[in-house]
Design an enzyme around this catalytic site. Structure first.
Site, PDB file in Angstrom:
ATOM      1  N   CYS A   4       0.669   3.608   2.990  1.00 54.71           N
ATOM      2  CA  CYS A   4       1.114   3.047   4.233  1.00 54.71           C
ATOM      3  C   CYS A   4       2.734   2.940   4.205  1.00 54.71           C
ATOM      4  O   CYS A   4       3.377   3.387   5.265  1.00 54.71           O
ATOM      5  CB  CYS A   4       0.941   1.515   4.243  1.00 54.71           C
ATOM      6  SG  CYS A   4      -0.860   0.669   4.492  1.00 54.71           S
ATOM      7  N   CYS A  59       0.882  -1.330  -0.123  1.00 58.95           N
ATOM      8  CA  CYS A  59      -0.070  -0.051   0.050  1.00 58.95           C
ATOM      9  C   CYS A  59       0.843   1.303   0.123  1.00 58.95           C
ATOM     10  O   CYS A  59       1.638   1.393   0.893  1.00 58.95           O
ATOM     11  CB  CYS A  59      -1.017  -0.087   1.281  1.00 58.95           C
ATOM     12  SG  CYS A  59      -1.681   1.498   1.709  1.00 58.95           S
TER      13      CYS A  59
END
Length: 515
Positions: A79, A76
């Site tokens: 993230c 991600c």
């Protein structure tokens, strides 16, 4: 020897696996592994990465009051971009160099790994990243968005390091900043205002002090013919009354194998220094309190400078905790065991001599546990009075933790019915010794292990053990089945190694004594 070597490696692996399954304190080692860099750069990974196999165990065993868990996915982009923000805050709370230790444990779980699928479902993770806050012990129950009376809360303001830290400050009434650098131990002020709040964390320092003491003994080759008996007595005391269960088990294992590891004829004239070095190598991986006891992570005993408090503070807490756990019939044994241990194995010369001189002043045997506990308390205050004068003149004390007469009035008002002239020392205070003993028993007894009790670490260890039991049967310790199997295997291996080592020495030609 190669066969024995591989058996030892196998047994140590079993011990390590058993400790992990038991939820042992791997959190600090995980942080250390994350920060182990070979390029000389500053460590950046302070958040502890967990997975489904160690999630409950690490959170159950952390000494921190609160925990934050970030659920993310390594693929991600958001993230990855958020990680530096998360680490800026984690630096303040995680690891042996934490600015504010023992408050919050910051962890991460990668939901992109199949092993963590069920764990992430348990927390209803619907987007990345998601951050949760709560008491560490409560995370085992998971989180549902519509659940009432939830102990675990989703953090709703985490987008930057500043926002996350502000959110934390609001929850616990703190004023932490991202630029905080100078360590300030929050534990003592909390102890002064609330005696039961933080002393429970001192049990971790007691474990580290115990492990450090035995490391010093091995490193300096201090087990000799004249000191062997005093070490055995002290181990017996630890098996029965050490506040840490893992240290009791390690002490029992050392005691069971003591004759094989340190035979009586080890110091005869036909033994040499090389033989002792060989034995030291065999014992290198043996730890009195288990392998997961960290180093340098003092909490209750952490000073504002690296060279203050720490080991000496942890050793005093250990001795006080032993003094309030014994029964009347054990008081004289405990007194001689502690006095002999400090005299033979504490390598700070002035402190060792002073303690021995205080022990030598005692002319009558102790018959009551109360009397011994109060003697040790009085001795500690005498040491503090001596160090107060020395540190004041030499400016070597800890400015944040100057030596004081213990307990201070804030902790035990009932201990001070009246007081003589100020600053005249412990002898000028008209102590109520009944109240002092009550305080010592509560503070170094139940409150010291309160964190263990809350985490249910003592659930399988409620049976009272006395020194009579230990002296009669030194291996009378209740342990979980898995741990018992691992200890049994390790004990056999250590015994086999000791026998092998002894047989080798018998075949050697005598050279010279190492004494």
């Amino acid at each position: 020897m190669s066969h024995v070597f591989w058996i030892l490696i196998l047994s140590l692996s079993i011990l390590k696996a058993t400790s992990l399954q038991a939820g042992s304190r791997t959190v600090l080692r995980l942080i250390s592994d994350n920060n182990a860099r070979t390029d000389g750069s500053d460590p950046k990974d302070y958040g502890v990465e967990l997975n489904a196999t160690n999630f409950d165990g690490v959170l159950k065993d952390t000494p921190a009051t609160y925990a934050i868990v970030e659920f993310f996915a390594h693929w991600c982009p958001a993230c990855r971009n958020y990680k530096p923000h998360y680490e800026k805050v984690a630096r303040l709370f995680n690891g042996p160099d934490a600015v504010h230790p023992g408050i919050i444990l910051k962890t991460r779980v990668d939901c992109a790994l199949k092993i963590n699928s069920d764990l992430c479902d348990k927390f209803s993770v619907g987007h990345y990243p998601m951050l949760f806050w709560g008491p560490p012990m409560k995370f085992s129950s998971g989180w549902k968005p519509n659940q009432e009376k939830r102990d675990i809360r989703e953090i709703d303001d985490w987008r930057t390091a500043e926002h996350l830290l502000n959110w934390i400050n609001k929850q616990i009434g703190s004023s932490y900043g991202l630029d905080d650098e100078n360590f300030e131990n929050e534990l003592l002020p909390s102890n002064i205002s609330d005696p039961g709040q933080k002393i429970g964390q001192a049990v971790y320092d007691v474990e580290e002090a115990t492990a450090t003491a035995f490391d010093i003994i091995l490193e300096h080759k201090m087990i000799k013919s004249k000191t062997r008996a005093s070490l055995i007595k002290f181990l017996q005391l630890l098996v029965a009354h050490h506040p840490s269960r893992r240290c009791r088990k390690g002490s029992a294992e050392a005691l069971v194998n003591f004759d094989e590891l340190y035979p009586l004829d080890m110091w005869s004239s036909d033994k040499d220094a090389a033989a002792t070095d060989n034995l030291k190598e065999v014992l290198h991986d043996f730890q009195i309190c288990g392998k997961e006891v960290p180093r340098g992570y003092w909490m209750f005993c952490r000073g504002s400078k690296n060279e203050t408090r720490g080991f000496s503070c942890g050793l005093w807490v250990l001795m006080h905790s032993l003094s309030v756990r014994i029964e009347d019939g054990e008081s004289q044994f405990a007194f001689t065991s502690i006095c002999d241990f400090i005299h033979n194995f504490f390598i700070c010369e002035d402190c060792r001599q002073h303690f021995y001189e205080m022990c030598s002043r005692v002319t009558s045997p102790f018959k009551k546990a109360r009397d011994f506990a109060l003697w040790l308390w009085s001795a500690h205050n005498e040491v503090n009075e001596r160090l107060m004068k020395e540190e004041a003149s030499l400016k070597t004390g800890d400015p944040q933790f100057p030596k004081i007469i213990w307990p201070p009035k804030q902790l035990c008002p009932s201990c001070y019915p009246s007081q003589g002239p100020k600053d005249k020392g412990s002898n000028q205070i008209d102590w109520d010794k009944d109240e002092v003993f009550k305080f010592l028993t509560s503070y170094y007894g139940n409150k010291l292990v309160s964190l263990y009790n809350e985490k249910d670490l003592l659930a399988n260890d409620r049976t009272k053990v006395t020194l009579d039991d230990v002296v009669a049967s030194t291996n009378a310790v209740v342990v979980p089945v898995g741990a018992a199997l691992a200890i049994a295997i390790a004990s056999c291996v250590f015994g086999a190694l000791a026998c092998y080592w002894r047989s080798r020495q018998k075949n050697r030609k005598p050279r010279r004594s190492w004494n």
